[in-house]
Design a protein around this motif. Structure first.
Motif, short mmCIF file in Angstrom:
data_model
loop_
_atom_site.label_atom_id
_atom_site.label_comp_id
_atom_site.label_asym_id
_atom_site.label_seq_id
_atom_site.Cartn_x
_atom_site.Cartn_y
_atom_site.Cartn_z
N MET A 138 4.53 8.54 -10.20
CA MET A 138 5.05 7.47 -9.38
C MET A 138 3.93 6.08 -9.95
SD MET A 138 5.06 8.93 -5.49
CE MET A 138 3.39 9.37 -5.38
N GLU A 139 2.84 6.14 -10.38
CA GLU A 139 2.25 5.37 -10.96
C GLU A 139 2.85 4.48 -11.98
OE1 GLU A 139 -1.30 2.56 -11.98
OE2 GLU A 139 -0.67 3.49 -10.12
N GLN A 140 3.32 5.32 -12.96
CA GLN A 140 3.99 4.68 -14.13
C GLN A 140 5.32 4.15 -13.65
OE1 GLN A 140 4.79 7.71 -17.31
NE2 GLN A 140 5.51 6.43 -18.69
N LEU A 141 5.99 4.83 -12.86
CA LEU A 141 7.30 4.15 -12.41
C LEU A 141 7.28 2.86 -11.64
CD1 LEU A 141 10.26 5.26 -12.58
CD2 LEU A 141 10.07 6.42 -10.18
N LEU A 142 6.16 2.91 -10.90
CA LEU A 142 5.97 1.53 -10.21
C LEU A 142 5.55 0.56 -11.00
CD1 LEU A 142 5.72 0.26 -7.48
CD2 LEU A 142 3.33 0.85 -7.40
N GLY A 143 4.85 0.53 -11.79
CA GLY A 143 4.27 -0.49 -12.83
C GLY A 143 3.82 -1.73 -11.93
N GLU A 144 4.07 -2.93 -12.55
CA GLU A 144 3.88 -4.21 -11.69
C GLU A 144 4.84 -4.67 -10.72
OE1 GLU A 144 1.25 -5.67 -12.65
OE2 GLU A 144 0.62 -4.51 -14.48
N GLN A 145 5.86 -3.77 -10.31
CA GLN A 145 6.68 -4.14 -9.34
C GLN A 145 6.01 -4.36 -8.02
OE1 GLN A 145 10.89 -2.13 -10.27
NE2 GLN A 145 9.60 -0.82 -9.97
N SER A 146 6.49 -5.04 -7.23
CA SER A 146 5.86 -5.17 -5.78
C SER A 146 6.29 -4.03 -4.87
CB SER A 146 6.70 -6.62 -5.17
OG SER A 146 6.28 -7.70 -6.00
N TYR A 147 7.44 -3.62 -4.97
CA TYR A 147 7.72 -2.46 -4.24
C TYR A 147 8.45 -1.34 -5.31
CZ TYR A 147 7.03 -4.90 0.02
OH TYR A 147 6.15 -5.72 0.93
N CYS A 148 8.65 -0.21 -4.89
CA CYS A 148 9.21 0.78 -5.73
C CYS A 148 10.40 0.52 -6.26
CB CYS A 148 9.46 2.11 -4.79
SG CYS A 148 7.67 3.02 -4.26
N MET A 149 11.37 -0.27 -5.61
CA MET A 149 12.79 -0.74 -6.24
C MET A 149 12.65 -2.04 -6.48
SD MET A 149 14.37 2.03 -6.43
CE MET A 149 16.26 1.47 -6.62
N GLY A 150 11.67 -2.90 -6.55
CA GLY A 150 11.72 -4.12 -7.07
C GLY A 150 10.75 -5.19 -5.82
N VAL A 151 11.53 -5.77 -5.21
CA VAL A 151 11.04 -6.90 -4.19
C VAL A 151 11.26 -6.68 -3.04
CG1 VAL A 151 11.43 -8.81 -6.19
CG2 VAL A 151 13.38 -8.31 -4.41
N ASN A 152 11.91 -5.71 -2.57
CA ASN A 152 12.02 -5.29 -0.99
C ASN A 152 11.61 -3.93 -0.69
OD1 ASN A 152 13.52 -7.72 -0.56
ND2 ASN A 152 15.22 -6.89 -1.69
N LEU A 153 10.98 -3.89 0.62
CA LEU A 153 10.89 -2.50 1.10
C LEU A 153 11.88 -1.75 1.27
CD1 LEU A 153 8.29 -1.03 2.53
CD2 LEU A 153 9.57 -1.55 4.65
N CYS A 154 11.76 -0.39 1.03
CA CYS A 154 12.84 0.54 1.14
C CYS A 154 12.04 2.07 1.62
CB CYS A 154 13.85 0.65 -0.17
SG CYS A 154 13.02 1.38 -1.33
N LEU A 155 13.23 2.98 1.54
CA LEU A 155 12.79 4.15 2.03
C LEU A 155 11.67 4.86 0.89
CD1 LEU A 155 12.68 6.73 3.69
CD2 LEU A 155 14.96 7.42 2.53
N ALA A 156 11.93 4.35 -0.13
CA ALA A 156 11.10 4.96 -1.14
C ALA A 156 9.75 4.44 -1.11
CB ALA A 156 11.48 4.39 -2.83
N ASP A 157 9.29 3.37 -0.66
CA ASP A 157 8.15 2.89 -0.26
C ASP A 157 7.34 3.65 0.76
OD1 ASP A 157 7.92 0.27 -2.32
OD2 ASP A 157 9.58 0.05 -1.10
N ILE A 158 8.33 3.85 2.03
CA ILE A 158 7.85 4.44 3.06
C ILE A 158 7.35 5.94 2.59
CG2 ILE A 158 8.49 5.39 5.24
CD1 ILE A 158 10.41 2.86 5.48
N ALA A 159 8.15 6.43 1.97
CA ALA A 159 7.92 7.96 1.48
C ALA A 159 6.58 8.03 0.78
CB ALA A 159 8.91 8.67 0.67
N VAL A 160 6.40 7.15 -0.04
CA VAL A 160 5.12 7.06 -0.90
C VAL A 160 3.86 6.56 -0.08
CG1 VAL A 160 4.06 5.62 -2.72
CG2 VAL A 160 6.41 6.41 -3.05
N GLY A 161 4.16 5.67 0.72
CA GLY A 161 2.99 5.41 1.60
C GLY A 161 2.47 6.45 2.63
N ALA A 162 3.51 7.16 3.31
CA ALA A 162 3.34 8.48 3.82
C ALA A 162 2.44 9.51 3.23
CB ALA A 162 4.47 8.98 4.47
N ALA A 163 2.75 9.68 1.72
CA ALA A 163 2.11 10.74 1.02
C ALA A 163 0.63 10.08 0.64
CB ALA A 163 2.94 10.82 -0.40
#
Length: 204
Positions: A138-163
């Protein structure tokens, strides 16, 4: 709607965060799936939390199924993209984050629920390896992006945050932030959102 769950379950927290982000009303029914008379078993044949009781259509279980359903109930803050490549990417993030939660929970239960004489150190070590592999991925996939999928919050961020929150709760000595600065930055940002602050589990 009624949500059966515990305050420490990362899967329940994931659902509660989605409910908050979607501004959906519900009643939280606290339950200990490991205790006698667990409520979840009345609605989920697997006896697991979370379990969402709907007014007319029975109950839903498994956090991935529940959040998919919740995202359809309101146009506010869509968290899952429509069918296509982007949706698959979000679900991939969720799968990895859930896998980290699975391994962390398994290691915790083996260590704290099973008598010491019956614990399997090799199996526990294997779960910790999964946690570290998932964090690295996940660290490599996220990189410098603000959120998992770019600039907006989505389910991916929620799942990662819960973990990540679950790791802080159950393994405070892990110090996962040291080797994962991008995930640490994301976690810090998520922790300022009301949906995350109001669902933070009580200290162990």
């Amino acid at each position: 709607m009624k949500l059966i769950g515990s305050l420490t379950s990362p899967y329940v927290r994931k659902v509660r965060i989605v409910l908050a982000e979607k501004k959906l009303d519900y009643e939280l029914i606290l339950d200990d799936p490991w205790g006698p008379g667990a409520r979840a078993a009345e609605h989920n044949p697997l006896g697991k939390v979370p379990c969402l009781i709907m007014d007319e259509s029975g109950a839903l279980f498994d956090s991935r199924v529940i959040v998919e359903y919740l995202d359809t109930l309101s146009p506010v803050g869509r968290l899952i993209p429509p069918p296509g490549r982007e949706r698959i990417e979000v679900k991939r993030w969720e799968a990895v984050a859930d896998g980290v939660m699975d391994a962390a929970a398994a290691a915790f239960l083996e260590t704290h629920r099973r008598p010491e004489s019956q614990r399997n150190p090799d199996w526990i070590a294997r779960q910790h390896q999964k946690v570290h592999a998932g964090l690295d991925y996940m660290e490599q996939l996220l990189g410098e992006q603000s959120y998992c999928m770019g600039v907006n919050l989505c389910l991916a961020d929620i799942a990662v945050g819960a973990a990540l929150g679950y790791l802080d709760l159950r393994f405070p000595g892990l110090d996962w932030r040291a080797g994962h600065p991008h995930l640490a930055r994301l976690a810090e940002k998520l922790d300022t959102r009301p949906s995350f602050t109001t669902t933070r589990p009580p200290a162990a």
